[in-house]
Design an enzyme around this catalytic site. Structure first.
Site, PDB file in Angstrom:
ATOM      1  N   CYS A 354     -13.671 -25.341 -22.426  1.00 12.14           N
ATOM      2  CA  CYS A 354     -13.356 -26.753 -22.201  1.00 12.14           C
ATOM      3  C   CYS A 354     -13.214 -27.142 -20.726  1.00 12.14           C
ATOM      4  O   CYS A 354     -13.710 -28.215 -20.335  1.00 12.14           O
ATOM      5  CB  CYS A 354     -12.118 -27.172 -22.996  1.00 12.14           C
ATOM      6  SG  CYS A 354     -10.754 -26.028 -22.977  1.00 12.14           S
ATOM      7  N   ARG A 383     -11.162 -12.939 -24.609  1.00 13.50           N
ATOM      8  CA  ARG A 383      -9.721 -13.032 -24.784  1.00 13.50           C
ATOM      9  C   ARG A 383      -9.146 -11.646 -25.037  1.00 13.50           C
ATOM     10  O   ARG A 383      -9.681 -10.884 -25.840  1.00 13.50           O
ATOM     11  CB  ARG A 383      -9.377 -13.973 -25.943  1.00 13.50           C
ATOM     12  CG  ARG A 383      -9.871 -15.386 -25.704  1.00 13.50           C
ATOM     13  CD  ARG A 383      -9.519 -16.320 -26.834  1.00 13.50           C
ATOM     14  NE  ARG A 383     -10.130 -17.634 -26.641  1.00 13.50           N
ATOM     15  CZ  ARG A 383     -10.098 -18.616 -27.526  1.00 13.50           C
ATOM     16  NH1 ARG A 383      -9.482 -18.442 -28.673  1.00 13.50           N
ATOM     17  NH2 ARG A 383     -10.687 -19.777 -27.271  1.00 13.50           N
ATOM     18  N   GLN A 401     -18.331 -19.116 -28.952  1.00 14.17           N
ATOM     19  CA  GLN A 401     -17.893 -20.306 -29.685  1.00 14.17           C
ATOM     20  C   GLN A 401     -19.018 -21.332 -29.760  1.00 14.17           C
ATOM     21  O   GLN A 401     -19.757 -21.522 -28.797  1.00 14.17           O
ATOM     22  CB  GLN A 401     -16.698 -20.943 -28.982  1.00 14.17           C
ATOM     23  CG  GLN A 401     -15.429 -20.131 -29.041  1.00 14.17           C
ATOM     24  CD  GLN A 401     -14.267 -20.881 -28.413  1.00 14.17           C
ATOM     25  OE1 GLN A 401     -14.333 -21.300 -27.268  1.00 14.17           O
ATOM     26  NE2 GLN A 401     -13.199 -21.053 -29.168  1.00 14.17           N
ATOM     27  N   ASP A 403     -19.044 -24.491 -29.325  1.00 12.89           N
ATOM     28  CA  ASP A 403     -18.009 -25.331 -28.744  1.00 12.89           C
ATOM     29  C   ASP A 403     -18.541 -26.707 -28.395  1.00 12.89           C
ATOM     30  O   ASP A 403     -19.578 -26.827 -27.737  1.00 12.89           O
ATOM     31  CB  ASP A 403     -17.481 -24.667 -27.475  1.00 12.89           C
ATOM     32  CG  ASP A 403     -15.976 -24.758 -27.360  1.00 12.89           C
ATOM     33  OD1 ASP A 403     -15.364 -25.390 -28.225  1.00 12.89           O
ATOM     34  OD2 ASP A 403     -15.424 -24.189 -26.405  1.00 12.89           O
ATOM     35  N   HIS A 405     -17.224 -30.661 -26.934  1.00  8.93           N
ATOM     36  CA  HIS A 405     -16.174 -31.540 -26.422  1.00  8.93           C
ATOM     37  C   HIS A 405     -16.733 -32.951 -26.354  1.00  8.93           C
ATOM     38  O   HIS A 405     -17.802 -33.176 -25.781  1.00  8.93           O
ATOM     39  CB  HIS A 405     -15.686 -31.046 -25.070  1.00  8.93           C
ATOM     40  CG  HIS A 405     -14.997 -29.721 -25.168  1.00  8.93           C
ATOM     41  ND1 HIS A 405     -15.668 -28.532 -25.015  1.00  8.93           N
ATOM     42  CD2 HIS A 405     -13.709 -29.405 -25.472  1.00  8.93           C
ATOM     43  CE1 HIS A 405     -14.826 -27.536 -25.206  1.00  8.93           C
ATOM     44  NE2 HIS A 405     -13.631 -28.030 -25.478  1.00  8.93           N
ATOM     45  N   LYS A 485      -3.973 -31.867 -34.455  1.00  9.53           N
ATOM     46  CA  LYS A 485      -5.291 -31.345 -34.825  1.00  9.53           C
ATOM     47  C   LYS A 485      -5.470 -31.323 -36.333  1.00  9.53           C
ATOM     48  O   LYS A 485      -4.514 -31.407 -37.112  1.00  9.53           O
ATOM     49  CB  LYS A 485      -5.476 -29.931 -34.276  1.00  9.53           C
ATOM     50  CG  LYS A 485      -4.498 -28.912 -34.864  1.00  9.53           C
ATOM     51  CD  LYS A 485      -4.800 -27.507 -34.387  1.00  9.53           C
ATOM     52  CE  LYS A 485      -3.817 -26.500 -35.001  1.00  9.53           C
ATOM     53  NZ  LYS A 485      -4.173 -25.100 -34.680  1.00  9.53           N
ATOM     54  N   HIS A 531     -11.628 -31.744 -28.845  1.00  5.56           N
ATOM     55  CA  HIS A 531     -12.151 -30.376 -28.947  1.00  5.56           C
ATOM     56  C   HIS A 531     -12.674 -30.185 -30.370  1.00  5.56           C
ATOM     57  O   HIS A 531     -11.982 -30.528 -31.334  1.00  5.56           O
ATOM     58  CB  HIS A 531     -11.047 -29.341 -28.711  1.00  5.56           C
ATOM     59  CG  HIS A 531     -10.408 -29.399 -27.367  1.00  5.56           C
ATOM     60  ND1 HIS A 531     -10.725 -28.537 -26.343  1.00  5.56           N
ATOM     61  CD2 HIS A 531      -9.439 -30.216 -26.878  1.00  5.56           C
ATOM     62  CE1 HIS A 531      -9.975 -28.807 -25.289  1.00  5.56           C
ATOM     63  NE2 HIS A 531      -9.187 -29.830 -25.593  1.00  5.56           N
TER      64      HIS A 531
END
Length: 658
Positions: A354, A383, A401, A403, A405, A485, A531
């Site tokens: 992000c 991670r 991911q 991912d 945004h 979320k 997100h």
């Protein structure tokens, strides 16, 4: 009101009871629903049945099969296990013993690891304790009293220092609870003699005899308080259920889950592996696994392109100041890999995409006409997961991911979230997942930002769920401190629940990075940021799908979609020509030209879970046909080549679930 009378609310109705009445005595007045409650909720708090009521209390029963009841059952069984261990191994020191999903565990400091024979002995001793019907009794203790009673339990003494749970994990808070410390004594039902005790917040079952069914499952190592700097303890896992039938059903599910374990199937089907030379939690995909992964990604890319997303690419490392601005070094440092020193700067492997997507938005001025701006990336992140939680592809240290945004105006937020949720569920359905549930996590007690912004974000998320038609629950106060979320959960083919997609309205990053857009009236306004991770990670989704399909992927995802099996070597050229025609349609096809006999080739293809087998002998060659065999074992003979090709191509194009 007389001093010896209490007014209480019992399961929604007003009642008057004698002073000194316990929750169990009050609930006994309710109509019987079977075996009766095993605990109570008093003014919303879980309590033992022996809890004495006060005037004005609202009391509701807790049944053993409810989520609360299962947690109490499993926590009580963990205590019985710990008692059995200390009776058999007096030198054992106690760690923690919380309930977990489908079971419980307890950690022990012992001179040697537990073996299979030890588990048998412990389970046998547990059954004796259960049959004795020992009483669970709660007893408040002062700090110094607790320290005196636990003088020989170093790990429990450390937990006493965490009273209130401010520094304790959720599992540790099961032990230390709130501001008041409590001990639970296990008492002989006849004499009242103390048999065992433990520091615990409770509540527990009334007696050990109230444990209907349990089994010890396995052992493992676990670092005290989850830190590799601390001693490694021995952990025993178990399961407990409201009935033997429920437990047997669960054990059968475990057997099926073991057959479907993606780590086992990954090796058997030559999809991926975890070389020790690379490191824990880091997978490599083999060619067949690469084919499946590419098919997953290609279809997702095509759907995102149709939905108006713009593809971006970002690097794997970045200077530390980016994560200082984003707050990750403040909030997420324990989950990040250590930095590398280069050219006088610290560089971190990225744990999130992000911040880099935010920099793309901020690279130039933005107008309201560009919004919503939907950025999408298959972005690999790293991670540092603790070794004890790494689990194949579903809990890895390096993963990619899917991912996205989304930057939008406040007025666009509600419709954008509804559209995003519809897109998420639609795409997951295309991969063969059909059962969905959702959870809306709202503002916690400790939060940052303005309440008005939280209210708007939560209302928009709720609207998206309402229009989606998905069943959902509201998890009050369970949102992150910076954002509410939606989590989307799916059920796989054997009924297991997996958390997959997340939609989160970020109320902090646009502020931290000073994001703006020019509104229609010429003013500078701050955008909302959403997100959205759809699969969560490609690796985890791959693992979930592998287990959902038990490795038998639908034809459009199968690494090899068709195998040609000649009855004799003379039929190989014929099948090679059929294969060439299939390849013209993009079908992944192989012809087995090995030395094995036909029946063994069929068995090999079935073990590899190939959707279609095309067999050919003299009669097939003469007729321009094949014997069309499915991996289920069904076979159609004399199928014209054109028909066979059409059926395969149509099934792949239509993502048929065979």
């Amino acid at each position: 009101m007389l001093a010896d009378k209490l007014h209480i609310t019992l399961a929604g109705s007003e009642h008057v009871v004698e002073a000194g009445t316990t929750a169990g005595q009050a609930l006994a007045a309710l109509p019987s629903t079977g075996r009766g409650p095993i605990a109570a909720r008093v003014d919303g708090e879980l309590r033992d049945l022996a809890y004495q009521l006060a005037d004005g209390d609202a009391v509701r029963p807790v049944e053993i099969g409810s989520p609360d009841g299962l947690a109490i059952l499993r926590h009580s069984t963990a205590h019985v296990m710990a008692q059995a261990v200390q009776e058999l191994f007096p030198e054992a020191k106690l760690g923690i013993g919380p309930p977990i999903e489908n079971g419980f565990f307890y950690d022990f400091d012992v001179p040697r690891p537990f073996g299979p024979e030890d588990l048998k002995s412990i389970e046998q001793r547990m059954r004796q304790i259960v049959r004795q019907g020992q009483l669970f009794r709660r007893r408040p203790v002062a700090d110094e009293e607790a320290r005196a009673e636990l003088a020989d339990e170093p790990y429990k003494l450390e937990l006493v220092g965490l009273k209130g749970g401010a520094q304790a994990s959720d599992e540790e808070s099961v032990e230390v609870g709130g501001a008041e410390l409590t001990m639970y004594d296990n008492l002989d039902p006849g004499t009242g003699e103390l048999r065992w005790k433990d520091l615990c917040r409770g509540p527990h079952l009334p007696t050990t005899r109230d444990i209907p069914a349990f089994r010890l499952m396995r052992t493992g190592g676990a670092y005290w308080r989850g830190s590799e700097k601390n001693p490694q303890l021995q952990r025993i896992y178990g399961t407990a259920w409201p009935s033997r039938e429920a437990q047997e059903e669960y054990l059968k599910l475990l057997e099926e889950a073991e057959k479907r374990d993606h780590r086992k199937l990954g090796a058997e089907l030559d999809l991926f592996s975890f070389p020790t030379e690379i490191g824990s939690g880091l997978a490599v995909f083999h060619p067949k696994g690469g084919v499946v992964r590419k098919a997953l990604e290609d279809y997702s890319r095509a759907r995102h392109e149709q939905a108006g997303y713009e593809f971006v690419y970002t690097p794997h490392i970045t200077k530390s100041n980016l994560f200082e601005t984003s707050g990750h070094l403040q909030w997420y440092a324990e989950g990040m890999y250590p930095p590398m020193e280069m050219e006088g700067a610290k560089y971190y492997p990225k744990p999130m995409n992000c911040p880099m997507h935010i920099l793309i938005y901020a690279s130039r001025g933005r107008s309201y006409r560009e919004l919503p701006l939907r950025l999408f990336e298959f972005g690999t992140v790293y991670r540092y997961e603790k070794s004890g939680v790494v689990h194949g592809l579903t809990r890895a240290r390096g993963f990619t991911q899917d991912d996205s945004h989304i930057f939008c105006t406040p007025d666009q937020l509600q419709d954008e979230l509804a559209s995003l949720l519809d897109f998420v569920v639609g795409l997951l359905r295309d991969y063969g997942l059909t059962e969905f549930e959702a959870e809306l996590s709202t503002r916690p007690d400790k939060f940052v930002g303005e309440i008005a912004d939280w209210a708007k974000a939560e209302a928009a998320l709720k609207h998206a769920l309402d229009v989606s038609g998905l069943p959902y629950e509201v998890a009050d106060g369970e949102g992150a401190f910076y954002a509410p979320k939606i989590d989307v959960h799916v059920k796989d083919a054997i009924g297991r629940r997996w958390q997959l997609s997340t939609l989160q309205v970020d109320l902090q990053e646009p502020v931290r990075f000073g994001l703006e857009y020019q509104a229609a009236d010429g003013t500078r306004q701050r955008p909302y940021m959403i997100h959205r991770a759809l699969f969560g990670s490609i690796e985890r989704f791959f693992g979930i799908l592998t287990e959902h399909y038990a490795g038998a992927f639908p034809p459009w995802l199968a690494p090899v979609q068709v195998v040609g099996i000649p009855i004799a070597d003379a039929h190989v050229p014929y099948l090679e020509r059929v294969a060439a025609r299939l390849r013209e349609h993009g079908i992944r096809v192989e012809v087995d030209t090995g030395d094995d006999r036909m029946q063994k080739k069929i068995r090999t293809a079935q073990r590899q879970k190939v959707p279609y087998m095309l067999l050919a002998g003299d009669d097939d060659v003469a007729a321009g046909a094949v014997s069309f065999r499915y991996r289920s074992g069904e076979q159609k003979n004399g199928v014209p080549i054109e028909n066979a090709i059409t059926e395969i191509v149509d099934a792949v194009a239509g993502r048929v679930q065979v």
